[in-house]
Design an enzyme around this catalytic site. Structure first.
Site, mmCIF file in Angstrom:
data_model
loop_
_atom_site.group_PDB
_atom_site.id
_atom_site.type_symbol
_atom_site.label_atom_id
_atom_site.label_comp_id
_atom_site.label_asym_id
_atom_site.label_seq_id
_atom_site.Cartn_x
_atom_site.Cartn_y
_atom_site.Cartn_z
ATOM 1 N N PRO A 121 45.511 31.436 55.314
ATOM 2 C CA PRO A 121 44.828 30.890 54.133
ATOM 3 C C PRO A 121 43.612 31.733 53.765
ATOM 4 O O PRO A 121 42.867 32.166 54.641
ATOM 5 C CB PRO A 121 44.424 29.485 54.562
ATOM 6 C CG PRO A 121 44.368 29.526 56.048
ATOM 7 C CD PRO A 121 45.329 30.592 56.503
ATOM 8 N N GLY A 142 48.382 45.345 48.036
ATOM 9 C CA GLY A 142 49.096 44.110 47.712
ATOM 10 C C GLY A 142 48.500 43.473 46.483
ATOM 11 O O GLY A 142 47.717 44.103 45.761
ATOM 12 N N TYR A 195 46.112 10.969 34.702
ATOM 13 C CA TYR A 195 46.654 12.302 34.981
ATOM 14 C C TYR A 195 46.077 12.837 36.292
ATOM 15 O O TYR A 195 44.874 12.733 36.536
ATOM 16 C CB TYR A 195 46.322 13.276 33.838
ATOM 17 C CG TYR A 195 46.663 14.711 34.157
ATOM 18 C CD1 TYR A 195 47.978 15.146 34.143
ATOM 19 C CD2 TYR A 195 45.661 15.616 34.501
ATOM 20 C CE1 TYR A 195 48.293 16.455 34.459
ATOM 21 C CE2 TYR A 195 45.973 16.934 34.821
ATOM 22 C CZ TYR A 195 47.290 17.336 34.798
ATOM 23 O OH TYR A 195 47.594 18.636 35.111
ATOM 24 N N GLU A 197 41.236 50.105 39.968
ATOM 25 C CA GLU A 197 41.345 49.062 40.985
ATOM 26 C C GLU A 197 40.963 49.590 42.375
ATOM 27 O O GLU A 197 40.416 48.865 43.186
ATOM 28 C CB GLU A 197 42.784 48.543 41.054
ATOM 29 C CG GLU A 197 43.287 47.930 39.766
ATOM 30 C CD GLU A 197 42.901 46.467 39.648
ATOM 31 O OE1 GLU A 197 43.010 45.756 40.655
ATOM 32 O OE2 GLU A 197 42.492 46.055 38.560
ATOM 33 N N GLU A 210 44.383 53.606 38.810
ATOM 34 C CA GLU A 210 43.029 53.873 38.301
ATOM 35 C C GLU A 210 42.215 52.586 38.201
ATOM 36 O O GLU A 210 42.726 51.562 37.774
ATOM 37 C CB GLU A 210 43.106 54.501 36.909
ATOM 38 C CG GLU A 210 43.825 55.830 36.873
ATOM 39 C CD GLU A 210 42.865 57.004 37.011
ATOM 40 O OE1 GLU A 210 41.750 56.899 36.484
ATOM 41 O OE2 GLU A 210 43.240 57.990 37.653
ATOM 42 N N GLU A 257 50.369 49.671 42.671
ATOM 43 C CA GLU A 257 49.033 49.943 43.220
ATOM 44 C C GLU A 257 48.928 51.336 43.837
ATOM 45 O O GLU A 257 47.907 52.010 43.679
ATOM 46 C CB GLU A 257 48.692 48.874 44.270
ATOM 47 C CG GLU A 257 47.221 48.648 44.455
ATOM 48 C CD GLU A 257 46.915 47.384 45.246
ATOM 49 O OE1 GLU A 257 46.053 46.633 44.801
ATOM 50 O OE2 GLU A 257 47.536 47.157 46.308
ATOM 51 N N GLU A 274 53.950 45.225 43.606
ATOM 52 C CA GLU A 274 52.530 45.536 43.800
ATOM 53 C C GLU A 274 52.321 46.888 44.485
ATOM 54 O O GLU A 274 51.411 47.631 44.126
ATOM 55 C CB GLU A 274 51.845 44.430 44.612
ATOM 56 C CG GLU A 274 51.544 43.172 43.806
ATOM 57 C CD GLU A 274 50.402 43.377 42.810
ATOM 58 O OE1 GLU A 274 49.672 44.376 42.922
ATOM 59 O OE2 GLU A 274 50.255 42.537 41.907
HETATM 60 ZN ZN LIG Z 1 42.879 11.699 31.110
#
Ligand SMILES: [Zn+2]
Length: 167
Positions: free
Chosen positions: A95, A60, A21, A128, A126, A80, A76
């Site tokens: 990035p 955001g 996997y 955040e 509130e 927000e 958002e």
């Molecule tokens: Zn495995």
């Protein structure tokens, strides 16, 4: 997948030696809005929690699975700060990384220049967010911001306003 003991080695992608996997640690997607009023002041939130508690940020948040980034932007900003985006333009992406329960995950931040019907409906979420500020872009420096990508987005916006070519 197979519950085999994990070897100490880490990497991206992670492959299980027992069953084969393979898991790719792809970036999460986040959106940020650059909202500017008629006096060329930009809307900043004062972060109410870490990372960057007490520092400035662009409003955001994260894109949900199955959601368009544009929908996330509208959602958002509504959640927000209680503002309704009526128009937006993609600006740039950078990035970033974000710690979820202490695990550093890659994030792609997408920034949009967003226009709202009115800034007067402003209502903070509130917990955040501690506060908000409208500041001239020239008064904000990288040390004021919680995330380096927000600074890069502001620079990209300022460059666009000055007619510099997009890189
Ligand atoms: Zn495995």
């Amino acid at each position: 997948m197979c519950a085999a003991a994990r070897s100490a080695e880490q990497g991206n992608p992670f492959s299980c030696a027992a069953c084969g996997y393979t898991h790719y640690f792809s970036p999460f997607t986040a959106v940020g809005a650059l909202i500017v009023d008629e006096q060329e002041q930009m809307l900043f939130i004062v972060r109410g929690k870490d990372p960057g508690k007490g520092k400035l940020g662009l409003p955001g948040g994260f894109v949900d699975a199955g959601e368009m980034a544009e929908q996330a932007l509208v959602r958002e900003i509504r959640e927000e700060v209680g503002l309704e985006i009526v128009r937006y333009e993609f600006l740039a992406s950078f990035p970033n990384s974000y710690a979820f329960s202490g695990v550093i995950c890659p994030v792609t931040d997408l920034f949009f220049v967003a226009h709202v019907a009115s800034l007067s409906n402003f209502q903070l979420q509130e917990g955040e967010i501690d506060d908000w500020k409208l500041l001239p872009v020239a008064n904000v420096g990288p040390q004021d911001l919680a995330f380096d990508t927000h600074w890069k987005a502001i620079q990209a916006y300022a460059g666009q306003r000055n007619g510099e070519p997009r890189t």
